[in-house]
Design an enzyme around this catalytic site. Sequence first.
Site, PDB file in Angstrom:
ATOM      1  N   HIS A 162      92.708  -7.556   4.854  1.00 52.25           N
ATOM      2  CA  HIS A 162      92.943  -8.087   6.204  1.00 52.25           C
ATOM      3  C   HIS A 162      94.295  -7.678   6.753  1.00 52.25           C
ATOM      4  O   HIS A 162      94.483  -7.580   7.961  1.00 52.25           O
ATOM      5  CB  HIS A 162      92.723  -9.603   6.229  1.00 52.25           C
ATOM      6  N   GLU A 207      76.941 -10.196   4.418  1.00 52.45           N
ATOM      7  CA  GLU A 207      78.056  -9.583   3.700  1.00 52.45           C
ATOM      8  C   GLU A 207      78.066  -9.931   2.216  1.00 52.45           C
ATOM      9  O   GLU A 207      79.053  -9.709   1.528  1.00 52.45           O
ATOM     10  CB  GLU A 207      79.395  -9.922   4.364  1.00 52.45           C
ATOM     11  N   ASP A 211      83.102  -6.876   3.104  1.00 53.61           N
ATOM     12  CA  ASP A 211      82.790  -7.764   1.988  1.00 53.61           C
ATOM     13  C   ASP A 211      81.547  -7.305   1.240  1.00 53.61           C
ATOM     14  O   ASP A 211      81.478  -7.419   0.017  1.00 53.61           O
ATOM     15  CB  ASP A 211      82.587  -9.199   2.493  1.00 53.61           C
ATOM     16  N   CYS A 234      79.860  -4.548  11.663  1.00 55.38           N
ATOM     17  CA  CYS A 234      81.222  -4.841  12.139  1.00 55.38           C
ATOM     18  C   CYS A 234      82.287  -4.607  11.074  1.00 55.38           C
ATOM     19  O   CYS A 234      83.450  -4.937  11.285  1.00 55.38           O
ATOM     20  CB  CYS A 234      81.306  -6.262  12.684  1.00 55.38           C
TER      21      CYS A 234
END
Length: 578
Positions: free
Chosen positions: A190, A432, A456, A503
Amino acid sequence: MEIKKGIAVSPGIAIAKAMVINSQDYRIPRRAILPSQLDVELKRVRNAFASAISELKELEKSKSISESNIKDIFAVHMRFLRDRSLRKKICDLVKKDLIVAEYAVSVTLREIASHFASIKDAYISERATDIYDIEKRLLKQLIDSSNQDVEHITEECIVVANDLSPTQTASFDRRFVKGFATNTGGRTSHTAIVARSLGIPAVVALEDVSSVTDVGATVIIDGNRGVVIINPDEETLAQYEIYYEDFARLEHELDSLRELPAKTRDGVEISLLGNIEFPEEADIILDKGGYGVGLYRTEFLYLQSKSEPSEEDHYEAYLKVVEKLKSKPVIIRTMDLGADKVVHDNHFQVEDNPVLGLRSIRYCLQHMLLFKTQLRAILRVSAISNVKIMFPLISNLQELLQAKMILRDVMEDLDEYSVPYNPDIEIGIMVETPSAALTASMLARECDFFSIGTNDLIQYTLAVDRANERVATLYSANDPAVLRLLRNIVYDASKAKIALSVCGEMASEPENVLLLIGMGVRTLSIAPAMIPEVKKVIRSVTVQHCNNLARQALSMNSKRQVSNFLRDAAIKILPEAF
Ligand code: PEP
Ligand code: MG
């Protein structure tokens, strides 16, 4: 001059002086300071002692210390921390050698510890352990305070650190932080994602960059090639000034695609949406020619504030986004905290395996009040906009049913007070986890859309930590296992006639854009800054060609084979993207 190679995570070139943040693991490099920084450094030593003393007093109060040996330990620590000669010794070292406080603390206390350890008296030699503890206590104060300083950088610099949390990165002021380099990290961590959102060039996984860079050294960050250069020579600097201008020119050229549709050469329209972490980024999506928000990572609202956001805080943030987007779609993902996104209070207990722990939707389902607060705010904005709701990390049907039931409860509460909302708001899930991918046909019956979170999904499918540089070469969107799961999800979504998007970060990598289109994906949600480049890729291909590529990729049996094959194909189509 020193050249270091790492993983490029955010494109662009930056050249500035280094600001080095100390590492959490307390391996303190010898780092020089400028004479003008001396007073600040000495003050840091004094403050560290004062804070360590207060912390120890608090600890004494909070623990019911009955055992006399624990009392003794606290007393020893306190005696050392109050010892003026110890403080003076450290300050003298800082002055004499012009080095950072952390290094002086470490050297001084380690010297004392090894002296104690060498004495042939069991009681005294055992005190060495106490000295190491005191060292840690002081370093913690110094490091915590320098970490907070990250939020208040007010001069142009390149941040160099062992690691940076997504929260620290999110607090960077783009005007001052020109780029960053870290020892650790991966492409889909992240921290990397936030760097791309902020448009800050960054390179991670540089092993020891924070130890070998001096404060104030000139540093070049090459976020395109994954290179960091410390103290570049004249020739290298001149070369990089040219690269910098070339990059700016390319960006400018790509911006001219803004008004053009994201349509393939054989006329198939691909919906290009943006991923955002902060409301301000909604403008960038529009500037770059994106069609809406495909993923709003709302957990950054929690990560950025000191206390838990209220319903109004949520509502105002969402309102800012939907007002900018007008009638365009905005997919609000409910909070996805945990793993590498943790708030600094008592909410999250330390877990042995946080990535497999109480994170994301699992946390929300156990913290109903917090979850309902967010759902109420989302529903309220749904009355005036085209928002959709998305639940992250769904790993079984029961979780989805439970989340929907809570949403219905919240709707009933709003009905009771006649608060308007859209009762037909679309509900989607992030696919995910391998379990969600394998049961996609069941999940598809209970929701309106899927968004594949490949960051993920890859991590869980391949059992490779997405943020760990030591296993970064094992992490690949092109692994045959990942391709098979992707194919299944796309198939199940299309069979159930529900919408589907991707995404994760792979949706912004040119070679993988070809693969995804070839697998039947028609909506991509990516970092706003990447929209022009991906639009250019889309406008350069035909769906038929992509179908062929995907078919061949699926027949291959190693990730390397797939990656090389897709890369070669992409280079032929769009050489300038590589
Ligand atoms: C993903 O996992 O692919 C995703 C988009 O969500 P995040 O990166 O926030 O985990
Ligand atoms: Mg995710």
